[in-house]
Design a protein around this motif. Structure first.
Motif, PDB file in Angstrom:
ATOM      1  N   MET A   1      67.552  29.417  40.114  1.00  0.00           N
ATOM      2  CA  MET A   1      66.130  29.524  39.775  1.00  0.00           C
ATOM      3  C   MET A   1      65.425  28.186  39.958  1.00  0.00           C
ATOM      4  SD  MET A   1      64.470  30.761  36.192  1.00  0.00           S
ATOM      5  CE  MET A   1      62.984  29.948  35.676  1.00  0.00           C
ATOM      6  N   THR A   2      64.230  28.222  40.476  1.00  0.00           N
ATOM      7  CA  THR A   2      63.361  27.051  40.458  1.00  0.00           C
ATOM      8  C   THR A   2      62.010  27.489  39.890  1.00  0.00           C
ATOM      9  OG1 THR A   2      62.689  27.518  42.728  1.00  0.00           O
ATOM     10  CG2 THR A   2      64.343  25.785  42.415  1.00  0.00           C
ATOM     11  N   PRO A   3      61.482  26.744  38.949  1.00  0.00           N
ATOM     12  CA  PRO A   3      62.035  25.588  38.260  1.00  0.00           C
ATOM     13  C   PRO A   3      63.211  25.979  37.369  1.00  0.00           C
ATOM     14  CG  PRO A   3      60.058  26.352  37.150  1.00  0.00           C
ATOM     15  CD  PRO A   3      60.186  27.183  38.380  1.00  0.00           C
ATOM     16  N   ALA A   4      63.806  25.005  36.699  1.00  0.00           N
ATOM     17  CA  ALA A   4      65.031  25.292  35.937  1.00  0.00           C
ATOM     18  C   ALA A   4      64.770  26.197  34.736  1.00  0.00           C
ATOM     19  CB  ALA A   4      65.665  23.984  35.469  1.00  0.00           C
TER      20      ALA A   4
ATOM     21  N   ASP B   1      60.284  36.508  43.853  1.00  0.00           N
ATOM     22  CA  ASP B   1      59.348  35.421  44.081  1.00  0.00           C
ATOM     23  C   ASP B   1      58.091  35.771  43.280  1.00  0.00           C
ATOM     24  OD1 ASP B   1      57.770  33.405  44.975  1.00  0.00           O
ATOM     25  OD2 ASP B   1      58.029  33.808  47.117  1.00  0.00           O
ATOM     26  N   ILE B   2      57.860  35.012  42.231  1.00  0.00           N
ATOM     27  CA  ILE B   2      56.769  35.368  41.296  1.00  0.00           C
ATOM     28  C   ILE B   2      55.743  34.242  41.280  1.00  0.00           C
ATOM     29  CG2 ILE B   2      56.234  35.946  38.890  1.00  0.00           C
ATOM     30  CD1 ILE B   2      59.336  36.488  38.587  1.00  0.00           C
ATOM     31  N   TYR B   3      54.480  34.616  41.353  1.00  0.00           N
ATOM     32  CA  TYR B   3      53.422  33.615  41.132  1.00  0.00           C
ATOM     33  C   TYR B   3      52.845  33.905  39.751  1.00  0.00           C
ATOM     34  CZ  TYR B   3      49.945  30.155  42.613  1.00  0.00           C
ATOM     35  OH  TYR B   3      49.177  29.018  42.741  1.00  0.00           O
ATOM     36  N   SER B   4      53.278  33.106  38.790  1.00  0.00           N
ATOM     37  CA  SER B   4      52.932  33.421  37.394  1.00  0.00           C
ATOM     38  C   SER B   4      51.460  33.110  37.106  1.00  0.00           C
ATOM     39  CB  SER B   4      53.812  32.623  36.449  1.00  0.00           C
ATOM     40  OG  SER B   4      53.373  31.292  36.407  1.00  0.00           O
ATOM     41  N   LYS B   5      50.999  33.648  35.979  1.00  0.00           N
ATOM     42  CA  LYS B   5      49.597  33.452  35.620  1.00  0.00           C
ATOM     43  C   LYS B   5      49.407  32.318  34.632  1.00  0.00           C
ATOM     44  CE  LYS B   5      49.417  38.120  35.114  1.00  0.00           C
ATOM     45  NZ  LYS B   5      48.904  39.400  34.673  1.00  0.00           N
ATOM     46  N   GLY B   6      50.520  31.860  34.029  1.00  0.00           N
ATOM     47  CA  GLY B   6      50.420  30.746  33.095  1.00  0.00           C
ATOM     48  C   GLY B   6      49.925  31.174  31.729  1.00  0.00           C
ATOM     49  N   PHE B   7      50.104  30.299  30.758  1.00  0.00           N
ATOM     50  CA  PHE B   7      49.672  30.603  29.386  1.00  0.00           C
ATOM     51  C   PHE B   7      49.632  29.295  28.594  1.00  0.00           C
ATOM     52  CE2 PHE B   7      50.230  32.099  24.993  1.00  0.00           C
ATOM     53  CZ  PHE B   7      49.323  33.152  24.969  1.00  0.00           C
ATOM     54  N   ALA B   8      48.618  29.163  27.762  1.00  0.00           N
ATOM     55  CA  ALA B   8      48.525  27.953  26.922  1.00  0.00           C
ATOM     56  C   ALA B   8      49.306  28.180  25.641  1.00  0.00           C
ATOM     57  CB  ALA B   8      47.069  27.650  26.625  1.00  0.00           C
ATOM     58  N   PHE B   9      50.597  27.843  25.660  1.00  0.00           N
ATOM     59  CA  PHE B   9      51.408  27.958  24.443  1.00  0.00           C
ATOM     60  C   PHE B   9      51.050  26.810  23.494  1.00  0.00           C
ATOM     61  CE2 PHE B   9      53.998  30.267  27.518  1.00  0.00           C
ATOM     62  CZ  PHE B   9      54.329  31.386  26.794  1.00  0.00           C
ATOM     63  N   THR B  10      51.375  26.998  22.237  1.00  0.00           N
ATOM     64  CA  THR B  10      51.039  25.974  21.244  1.00  0.00           C
ATOM     65  C   THR B  10      51.844  24.698  21.470  1.00  0.00           C
ATOM     66  OG1 THR B  10      50.671  27.764  19.704  1.00  0.00           O
ATOM     67  CG2 THR B  10      50.854  25.582  18.748  1.00  0.00           C
ATOM     68  N   ASP B  11      53.071  24.849  21.866  1.00  0.00           N
ATOM     69  CA  ASP B  11      53.917  23.664  22.035  1.00  0.00           C
ATOM     70  C   ASP B  11      53.692  22.998  23.385  1.00  0.00           C
ATOM     71  OD1 ASP B  11      55.153  26.203  22.681  1.00  0.00           O
ATOM     72  OD2 ASP B  11      56.805  25.030  23.462  1.00  0.00           O
ATOM     73  N   LYS B  12      53.243  23.766  24.364  1.00  0.00           N
ATOM     74  CA  LYS B  12      53.090  23.198  25.692  1.00  0.00           C
ATOM     75  C   LYS B  12      52.302  24.166  26.568  1.00  0.00           C
ATOM     76  CE  LYS B  12      55.940  21.455  29.444  1.00  0.00           C
ATOM     77  NZ  LYS B  12      57.243  21.553  30.088  1.00  0.00           N
ATOM     78  N   ASN B  13      51.407  23.611  27.349  1.00  0.00           N
ATOM     79  CA  ASN B  13      50.680  24.452  28.281  1.00  0.00           C
ATOM     80  C   ASN B  13      51.621  24.829  29.433  1.00  0.00           C
ATOM     81  OD1 ASN B  13      48.549  25.784  29.460  1.00  0.00           O
ATOM     82  ND2 ASN B  13      47.892  23.981  30.601  1.00  0.00           N
ATOM     83  N   SER B  14      51.639  26.084  29.777  1.00  0.00           N
ATOM     84  CA  SER B  14      52.507  26.531  30.855  1.00  0.00           C
ATOM     85  C   SER B  14      51.627  26.958  32.025  1.00  0.00           C
ATOM     86  CB  SER B  14      53.351  27.706  30.326  1.00  0.00           C
ATOM     87  OG  SER B  14      54.264  28.120  31.260  1.00  0.00           O
TER      88      SER B  14
ATOM     89  N   ILE C   1      57.689  30.946  40.956  1.00  0.00           N
ATOM     90  CA  ILE C   1      59.040  30.947  40.385  1.00  0.00           C
ATOM     91  C   ILE C   1      59.936  31.731  41.321  1.00  0.00           C
ATOM     92  CG2 ILE C   1      60.404  31.484  38.319  1.00  0.00           C
ATOM     93  CD1 ILE C   1      57.511  31.954  37.053  1.00  0.00           C
ATOM     94  N   LYS C   2      61.034  31.136  41.710  1.00  0.00           N
ATOM     95  CA  LYS C   2      61.968  31.836  42.584  1.00  0.00           C
ATOM     96  C   LYS C   2      63.270  32.054  41.821  1.00  0.00           C
ATOM     97  CE  LYS C   2      59.786  30.432  46.798  1.00  0.00           C
ATOM     98  NZ  LYS C   2      59.888  30.044  48.179  1.00  0.00           N
ATOM     99  N   ILE C   3      63.683  33.310  41.793  1.00  0.00           N
ATOM    100  CA  ILE C   3      64.836  33.687  40.973  1.00  0.00           C
ATOM    101  C   ILE C   3      65.831  34.457  41.817  1.00  0.00           C
ATOM    102  CG2 ILE C   3      65.576  35.123  39.020  1.00  0.00           C
ATOM    103  CD1 ILE C   3      62.821  34.671  37.797  1.00  0.00           C
TER     104      ILE C   3
END
Lengths: 679, 163
Positions: free
Chosen positions: A127-130, A97-110, A115-117
């Motif tokens: 996994m959610t999300p897919a 069970d991960i709470y990600s920190k996110g990242f502004a990628f060039t193609d898409k902001n994440s 995240i549950k794996i």
């Protein structure tokens, strides 16, 4: 003295004094005005940042729990037992069970996300999300000579508590003074007098900014006056918001080895592996607190002192109503929460050598050091870690007398995943990139491929003569190639000759192709073989680096689609706009069915040929392809092998080109097999 | 005499200009590649297997392309390709993106890869051949263009006649 004379002298004295004051003050004012102009107009030198690949998470991905934990720890995530907050993860059985920190990628902001794996048999089964990708690890920078690490941020991106909190701690009159706070000076003087020592400075934030910009090493009355005038002038040229933003981006926040940490964004990343927007109250307070003395309050080395300072800041924040009582109570009881990512000794220096060499032709060195480019590479930190570990164990698995070099790339797409240039972490000589060594029998698959491509009546069932042969070379000497077992097997099928690495049969085929045509074939693959005009080229008498060998074998692993291993995926500017990206450049005109035939033979090599240890001794699961290579007296031991996912080339030998007891199968193959067993 | 010469010169320039315009008309991926391939009547339709994640990324790239976010679409497709390096479907999407953007060398490279290693029947098979033919045409590679056009029919395996 008559009164008239007295008045005259007084008048003269006044004029003299006036002249001195005007004569000194105006140039001083002009000078300080110029200095403040340069502060206002100064462009940050932002070092370019090099990133590893982001870890892609999706159902069906092959991923061991060990690899996922390694990645999370490397990115500075904290393992917790309860529900994870941002930047934390929890493991229970095979579930993450991960709470990600996110990242502004060039193609898409994440954006940050839970995240549950569910992992099963080293694969993501639920996994959610897919699909989600974690932020990429920073693996290096291109610094200017000052070795300053800085990523400027807008004041709007800094938490409000931190902006107000800085003022509460460093300069309570910030919004009311014009650069110099006389009430602040009087208050500081009174407190210092009461304490009998200097407990509080009277410098405003603007004065501190000026001091940092001008980099004074020690204070004097004159410099204090400089600071005061410069701060006053700066207040006329910048508004309060611009001053506070400049301060947050300029201020020194600590030292990471030789590199100095400047600016709040780098400080947040260095101490907490977080984006500045994601800092909690306690973390913000610590950063504001250690501005006073980043070395004295270094939280890594002086944890107790740092906690005391942080809690003092929190108290001030509560007293000035920046935080509530509840926030104060909660925050002051928190541990420091420093990120442990600095404890993981991941070695990216050898990979950075490749990045530098591949960027050299594309970007000016000054742009790399100052323009804040973002360079996204293919480096896989976990594979790099395992590759480095494998290389470090060269002495344990083989002998302390030999060195090693390892290159790992994607089998089908030639993305460079990892590279190790030495078994010794202190070695700065990157053998994988720089050590040109004879490749021996590694060349044989190319001789047979050239035969398939150029000889109309040749296939791998064709007969070859594995018999003693004498050749007169261009230099007039006689060359008599021998087999490793000093035997000749007579007439054998070409495939068997390749599987068992028969020298005489290979030379027989090479002569049918002709040396000239073979050289042309290898040049088409991108190899510079102009100097070699000796038939021993058929047996690998050519010097190549492990990295060049990796290029060559990627022709087989990618079924003719790639002949160039690349480290850099794409590059953006500081605003995330794409500047360049890796383009597919396949000019190879090789028949895929011919490559498949050679790959079948290389598969047989791993089952019953010179690399059968892969299936027999090491029992690696799956299908493997590869070729060993050995040069005279074991000077060089090579193995290049791959499966559907990865291609790896290993070289083992002595730096002084001396003999070793190792063949390709007893030297390089051992390291190669251990690497794949541990991945 | 002088007027006549001017007339012919102008006529020649007009013809050349018109022919040049017809040669370099913008390529519409749907009109020129996908729609004709959708009508393909093969009884065997080989749809390349890709993980769900790749399907999501392909949809994302399509959406980005529709919103004229070409660079983002390109990076999304490269992301999909990193997950499935051998996926003919992703490679074909890349080829079509490059073709639409006028990078014919890249379009040629990727569609040629699908042509050589991708499915031999069905829609993707036909799209790859159409892309290759158009890219080859723009690069004046007549031989490859002809070869690609001729092979389009190979993507169709007609249903046996009913007697």
């Amino acid at each position: 003295m008559p009164q008239k004379t007295y008045v005259r002298w007084l008048y003269r004295g006044f004029l003299y004094l006036f002249g001195v004051v005007v004569g000194l003050t105006i140039p001083w004012y002009i000078y300080i005005s110029h200095v403040t102009d340069s502060i206002v107009n100064e462009q940050w030198e932002i070092p370019s940042v090099v990133y590893a690949r982001p870890l892609e998470l999706y159902v069906g991905k092959n991923l061991t729990p060990e690899a996922l934990v390694f990645e999370l720890d490397l990115l500075g995530y904290q393992a917790v037992n309860g529900t994870p907050k941002l930047g934390q993860y929890q493991i229970y059985q095979n579930n993450f069970d991960i709470y990600s920190k996110g990242f502004a990628f060039t193609d898409k902001n994440s954006p940050p996300k839970r995240i549950k794996i569910n992992l099963s048999e080293s694969k993501i089964v639920e996994m959610t999300p897919a699909i989600y990708r974690l932020e990429p690890k920073v693996i290096g920078h291109f610094y200017s000579s000052g070795l300053e690490n800085r990523q400027p941020v807008k004041v709007n991106d800094i938490p409000d508590t931190m902006v107000k909190g800085l003022q509460a701690v460093e300069d309570q009159d910030f919004n009311h003074h014009h650069g110099v706070s006389w009430t602040g000076i009087i208050r500081a003087a009174y407190k210092n007098l009461m304490a009998g020592e200097i407990v509080q400075g009277g410098s405003t934030i603007t004065q501190q900014l000026v001091k940092n910009k001008l980099q004074y090493n020690h204070s004097s009355i004159l410099r204090k006056l400089h600071e005061a005038l410069a701060a006053t002038l700066l207040e006329n040229k910048l508004n309060k918001k611009e001053i506070i933003e400049m301060y947050f981006n300029e201020i020194y926040w600590g030292q990471d080895g030789k590199v100095s940490i400047h600016g709040v964004a780098e400080a947040a990343s260095y101490y907490f592996a977080k984006d500045v927007r994601q800092l909690n109250i306690a973390e913000q307070a610590l950063l504001v607190g250690i501005i006073k003395g980043p070395s004295w309050y270094n939280p890594f080395r002086q944890a107790e002192r740092a906690i005391q300072r942080r809690n003092l800041v929190l108290k001030i924040w509560f007293e000035t109503a920046i935080i509530s009582q509840q926030q104060w109570q909660q925050s002051k009881n928190q541990p420091l929460g420093l990120s442990g990512h600095r404890n993981i000794k991941a070695d990216f220096a050898d990979y950075m050598d490749v990045v530098k060499s591949q960027l050299k032709a594309q970007f000016k060195a000054s742009d790399l050091r100052q323009k804040g480019l973002k360079i996204f590479t293919y480096l896989d930190p976990y594979i790099q870690y395992k590759t480095t570990q494998t290389a470090r164990k060269t002495s344990q698995w083989l002998s302390s007398d030999v060195e090693s070099a390892i290159v790992v790339s994607g089998a089908q797409n030639a993305e460079l995943k990892a590279i190790s240039g030495s078994k010794n972490e202190r070695s700065h000589y990157n053998r994988a990139l720089l050590a040109k060594r004879q490749i021996g029998s590694l060349i044989k698959p190319f001789v047979y491929l050239a035969g398939l491509e150029t000889l109309s009546d040749f296939d791998l069932q064709a007969d070859l003569h594995d018999e003693p042969i004498k050749l007169k070379t261009d230099e007039g000497t006689v060359w008599q190639p021998k087999n490793w077992d000093n035997k000749s097997w007579g007439i054998i099928a070409a495939k068997e000759a390749l599987v068992h690495s028969r020298n005489q049969a290979t030379v027989d085929l090479g002569l049918k192709i002709s040396l000239k045509k073979f050289i042309g074939f290898m040049q088409d693959l991108g190899l510079n073989v102009n100097r070699s005009r000796h038939p021993s080229l058929f047996l690998g008498a050519i010097d190549l680096t492990p990295f060049e060998v990796q290029h060559l074998f990627s022709v087989f692993s990618s079924r003719g689609q790639n002949a160039q291993v690349l480290a850099v995926n794409y590059i953006t500017n500081v605003d995330n706009e794409l500047l360049s990206h890796n383009k597919h450049q396949n000019k190879l005109q090789i028949n895929i069915s011919n490559i498949d035939l050679i790959n079948q033979a290389m598969y047989a090599i791993t089952i019953r040929g010179t690399a059968k240890a892969i299936s027999e001794k090491f029992q690696l699961p799956g299908t493997w392809f590869g070729k060993t290579g050995t040069t005279n007296a074991g000077r060089d031991s090579w193995f290049s092998g791959f499966n559907q996912e990865l291609l790896a080339t290993v070289w083992v030998g002595s730096d002084d080109n001396g003999s070793t007891p190792y063949s390709g199968s007893s030297g390089a193959l051992i390291l190669w097999a251990h690497l794949f067993m541990n991945l | 005499m002088k007027n006549r010469l001017t007339f012919w010169l102008l006529a020649m320039v007009t013809v050349l200009f018109a022919s040049s315009c017809s040669q370099h008309r913008p390529i519409d991926i749907n009109d020129d590649i996908r729609d004709p391939s959708e009508h393909e009547q093969s009884v065997i339709q080989i749809a390349p297997m890709v993980p769900e994640a790749v399907q999501i990324l392909l949809q994302e790239a399509e959406s980005q392309q529709q919103h004229d976010q070409i660079e983002q679409a390109l990076l999304t497709l490269k992301r999909a390709l990193s997950i499935s390096p051998g996926s003919a479907l992703v490679q074909q999407h890349l080829a079509e993106l490059y073709l639409a953007e006028g990078d014919y060398q890249q379009a040629f490279g990727w569609s040629n890869r699908v042509f050589q290693q991708g499915p031999t029947h069905g829609s993707v098979c036909e799209r790859a051949r159409r892309t290759l033919a158009l890219a080859a045409e723009m690069l004046n590679d007549v031989e490859t263009q002809a070869q690609a056009l001729e092979s389009i029919s190979d993507c169709t395996l007609p249903a046996p006649k009913k007697y």
